[in-house]
Motif scaffolding. Structure first.
Motif: not given
Length: 361
Positions: A184, A186, A192, A194, A217, A262, A264, A267, A270, A272, A285
């Motif tokens: 990941c 970010a 985000k 996590h 990140g 990801l 999130s 966003e 992104p 990423a 994602t």
């Protein structure tokens, strides 16, 4: 054309990386490409191309007249026609334009909470937008917002784009078993989410205990970062979820993983995920912001509703257990990123827009 990118800092954030990407890409496409960091330098200075003309202002306050004068001198000396101001740097650009009325300003909107843009503070931006000659939005939601609320109506949606990082030194070695790593990429910000990934990791430990998660990140060492690390410890995931902080050698990190994710809540578009595609990684994602413009669900990756832990886990298991699916997703995503989100494609549109609507418009 003679254009300078203006950004508050060169820390490893999305807006900062796009300022560097534009400066580097334009350095071989136009007469003069510069980048000015106003408030703080950072790790991304190492990724600036040698052809980019760089200046650090060391701005101390919101209104810093020494910084304004220093930027004004730089603009006059280098005959700059246009400031491309990223995110909150628009304020400094406006102050300089008040002393140089012929100077043109493009404002680049990187607002990460675009899914909640209705709550966005707007009055300072509205006032400043009287002096904008154009605006760039990183997704369609933000473009619509600028058209509705700002006074500069010369707006365009330009997706973010990626380039392979220029860092030569390989320094990041991921933990866990090779061939069974999930990344990941970010910064540790609440948007985000996590914490959703921690819940997925808890489930995956039971079904696929050899697979590990790697969170790369910037760690702001704030309340969210502490909450995240506590959640990892409370669930006994210290040998399943690893936190690394910022890593400049993104390509090297991506070479060490199999699946990229990801989770999130919100966003823009992104970087990423574009980097995941550029380096041919299978991706899952959440379906937020402009991610559906990159990921076509069940075609080149998995898109999951925000906060749907069970569906995210299910998609992840499919990728873990089906290497052919991983390879197919990765190959198709790579093709899409190269055809629609590469520097040559976006810079061509950018230059045409400036030439037709700003310089000669």
């Amino acid at each position: 054309m003679r254009i300078v990118q203006l950004i508050d800092s060169l820390d490893a954030g999305g807006a900062e990386r796009m300022a560097v990407n534009y400066a580097n890409a334009l350095s071989v496409a136009i007469e003069f490409s510069g980048l000015v960091a106003s408030r703080k330098e950072g790790v991304l200075i190492k990724q600036l191309d040698d052809k980019v003309h760089y200046l650090f202002l060391n701005k101390k306050n919101t209104v810093d007249f020494m910084a304004v004068l220093k930027l004004r001198e730089y603009i006059l000396k280098n005959q700059i026609q246009l400031i491309h101001a990223h995110s909150s740097s628009f304020f400094l650009a406006v102050l300089v334009k008040m002393t140089l009325p012929k100077l043109k300003i493009i404002w680049h909107d990187h607002y990460g909470n675009s899914d909640f843009v209705i709550k966005r503070p707007k009055y300072a931006l509205q006032l400043a937008s009287y002096l904008f000659n154009g605006t760039i939005a990183v997704n369609e939601i933000l473009k619509e917002w600028t058209q509705e609320y700002l006074y500069s109506q010369n707006g365009i949606y330009l997706p973010n784009f990626v380039a392979i990082d220029k860092v030569k030194v390989i320094k990041t070695n991921l933990k866990g078993e090779a061939g069974k790593r999930i990344l990941c990429l970010a910064n540790l910000r609440r948007q985000k989410n996590h914490l959703m990934l921690i819940e997925v990791a808890s489930q995956l430990r039971g079904s696929h205990p050899d697979w590990t998660f790697h969170l790369v990140g910037k760690d702001f060492q704030d309340s969210y970062a502490l909450e995240l690390k506590a959640a990892i410890k409370d669930r006994g995931l210290e040998q399943h979820v690893y936190v690394y902080g910022s890593c400049l050698d993104v390509a090297n990190v991506l070479d060490q993983i199999e699946i990229a994710v990801l989770t999130s809540d919100s966003e823009g578009l992104p970087l990423a995920v574009l980097e995941y595609g550029l380096l041919k990684k299978a991706v899952i994602t959440t379906d937020v912001g402009q991610l559906s413009a990159i990921i076509e669900n069940n075609k080149n990756g998995f898109l999951v509703p925000s906060n749907n832990i069970d569906l995210f886990y299910s998609g992840l298991v499919q990728l873990i257990e089906n290497k052919t699916l991983r390879n197919d997703f990765a190959g198709l995503l790579h093709q899409k990123v190269n055809s629609r989100f590469s520097a040559p494609v976006i810079i061509k549109k950018y230059i045409y827009w400036i030439q037709t609507t700003i310089v000669h418009g």
